[in-house]
Scaffold this active site. Structure first.
Site, short mmCIF file in Angstrom:
data_model
loop_
_atom_site.label_atom_id
_atom_site.label_comp_id
_atom_site.label_asym_id
_atom_site.label_seq_id
_atom_site.Cartn_x
_atom_site.Cartn_y
_atom_site.Cartn_z
N HIS A 127 0.80 -1.23 0.00
CA HIS A 127 0.00 0.00 0.00
C HIS A 127 0.83 1.28 0.00
O HIS A 127 0.48 2.27 0.66
CB HIS A 127 -0.96 0.01 1.18
CG HIS A 127 -2.04 -1.03 1.11
ND1 HIS A 127 -2.49 -1.57 -0.08
CD2 HIS A 127 -2.78 -1.63 2.10
CE1 HIS A 127 -3.44 -2.45 0.17
NE2 HIS A 127 -3.63 -2.51 1.48
N HIS A 199 -9.85 1.95 -0.01
CA HIS A 199 -9.68 0.88 0.97
C HIS A 199 -10.64 0.99 2.15
O HIS A 199 -10.24 0.86 3.30
CB HIS A 199 -8.23 0.88 1.46
CG HIS A 199 -7.75 -0.41 2.02
ND1 HIS A 199 -8.09 -0.87 3.27
CD2 HIS A 199 -6.93 -1.36 1.50
CE1 HIS A 199 -7.49 -2.02 3.50
NE2 HIS A 199 -6.79 -2.35 2.43
N GLU A 335 -11.74 -3.97 -2.90
CA GLU A 335 -10.85 -2.97 -3.49
C GLU A 335 -10.67 -3.24 -4.98
O GLU A 335 -10.00 -4.20 -5.37
CB GLU A 335 -9.48 -3.01 -2.80
CG GLU A 335 -9.53 -2.98 -1.29
CD GLU A 335 -8.33 -3.68 -0.67
OE1 GLU A 335 -7.19 -3.39 -1.08
OE2 GLU A 335 -8.54 -4.54 0.21
#
Length: 370
Positions: A127, A199, A335
């Protein structure tokens, strides 16, 4: 890291054609994060902060018209900046999901990124790194005509190890059709890789102490990406047929989550990338329903895949909104994205953005009740 005050400063909210702008709280550098609240005629209310271009809450009616927040999150900026934040509601980047070994090669040059995640004891990049897009301040601008807020962030060349200065724009729009749209665009001044991802953790019951295992999930995907023990894709696109990964027909999430199946054992439950059926443009990717409240969320996207994460690592140690301790599988993520580890796998859709090109990612959450 420096913790923030949990006391919200007194402020007078400003209203822009139905959009309320207020203070969220103080930041470590003395600055202040803002909240932008969008409301539609049906009572849906979305609150977003410029810290991480993050969705803080979304109030949605159930089958009886009762509004409730269906997201997990925090009451103040300190929570979102804490090491325990599992990316609640965030815009993550530059590269959402995992990159093997925190390394990739682009145009013959190897780049090294932070290894900030260790599934199965195997380090990887997750991420966007130590201070990804979820931990930076975005510049917010109200779009009154479209009931939207536009956030902009410029990521400098070399930030978190990524090449090129990347200018990103994320737009949240709340429509009268009960859609919350999240749209990302980006341009670069040098070749780079990216996968900007939204997210949010969802619990459509509106009761964050309850499990999401009774939610019914359908995915327009007949294949998923197998992974190694470090949750890095092996390169195989495996069929879901005959496995607990099959959500072509709506199925309760908890029905098969404890099945003795390799993928589920590696992920501690569902934490995998499904390959969406190839279709042009923005199309239906997922449908989620909470049977008790009747709330339904449909997700539409233009991306090739969707990561379904069932909240396996929530364990009651994260204290969220209203002092709630988020327990095991009390929230789930859906996602839309490019494939994980795409920079290292030439058979996957390209994640490379070059000067003169524009990255685009559309994700629409449409709510109803039945």
């Amino acid at each position: 890291m420096t913790q923030l005050s949990c006391e919200k400063p007194e402020s007078t909210p400003t209203v822009n054609a139905g959009i309320v702008v207020s203070e969220f709280g103080e930041l470590p550098d003395g600055g202040k994060a803002k909240l932008y609240t969008l409301t539609n005629a049906n009572g849906l209310k979305a609150t977003i902060t410029d810290l991480g271009a993050t969705l803080v809450s979304l109030e949605v009616p159930d089958k009886d018209g009762k509004l409730a927040d269906v997201t997990l999150g925090f009451d103040d900026p300190a929570g979102y900046l804490s090491d325990g934040n599992p990316y609640f509601g965030a815009t993550v980047g530059r590269f959402g999901n995992r990159i093997a070994d925190g390394k990739f090669t682009l145009d013959g040059k190897e780049y090294t990124l932070a290894t900030n995640n260790e599934p199965g004891g195997i380090p990887c990049h997750l991420h966007g790194g130590e201070d990804g897009f979820n931990r930076v301040m975005w510049s917010g601008e109200v779009d009154e005509a479209n009931n939207a807020v536009v956030f902009t962030y410029v990521s400098k060349d070399g930030e978190e190890g990524y090449p090129g200065t990347l200018t990103s724009k994320v737009t949240y729009t709340l429509t009268e059709d009960n859609e919350l749209k999240w749209e990302a665009e980006a341009t670069t001044d040098a070749p780079t890789v990216l996968n900007i991802v939204h997210h949010t953790y969802w619990n459509l019951s509106g009761e964050p102490n309850t499990s999401i295992n009774d939610h019914l999930l359908a995915l327009d995907a007949d294949r998923y990406l197998t992974t190694d023990a470090g949750l890095i894709p092996t390169g195989e696109l495996a069929p879901v047929s005959g496995t607990p990964m099959d959500f072509i027909k709506a199925t309760a999430i908890g029905d098969r989550v404890e099945t003795d199946f390799e993928a589920l054992k590696l992920g501690g439950g569902y934490d995998h990338c499904w390959v969406l059926t190839e279709k042009d443009g923005v199309r239906l990717a997922a449908r989620l329903k909470d049977p008790k409240s009747g709330r339904v969320m449909e997700i539409f996207t233009d991306q090739p895949a969707i990561q379904f994460y069932g909240g396996n690592f929530l364990d009651g140690t994260v204290v969220g909104k209203g002092g709630v301790k988020y327990g095991h599988r009390t929230g789930l993520c859906l996602e839309t994205e490019n494939f994980p580890d795409a920079p290292n796998q030439p058979t996957f859709p390209s994640s490379v953005l070059r000067p003169g090109e524009t990255y685009k990612h559309v994700m629409v959450h449409k709510f109803s009740a039945e």
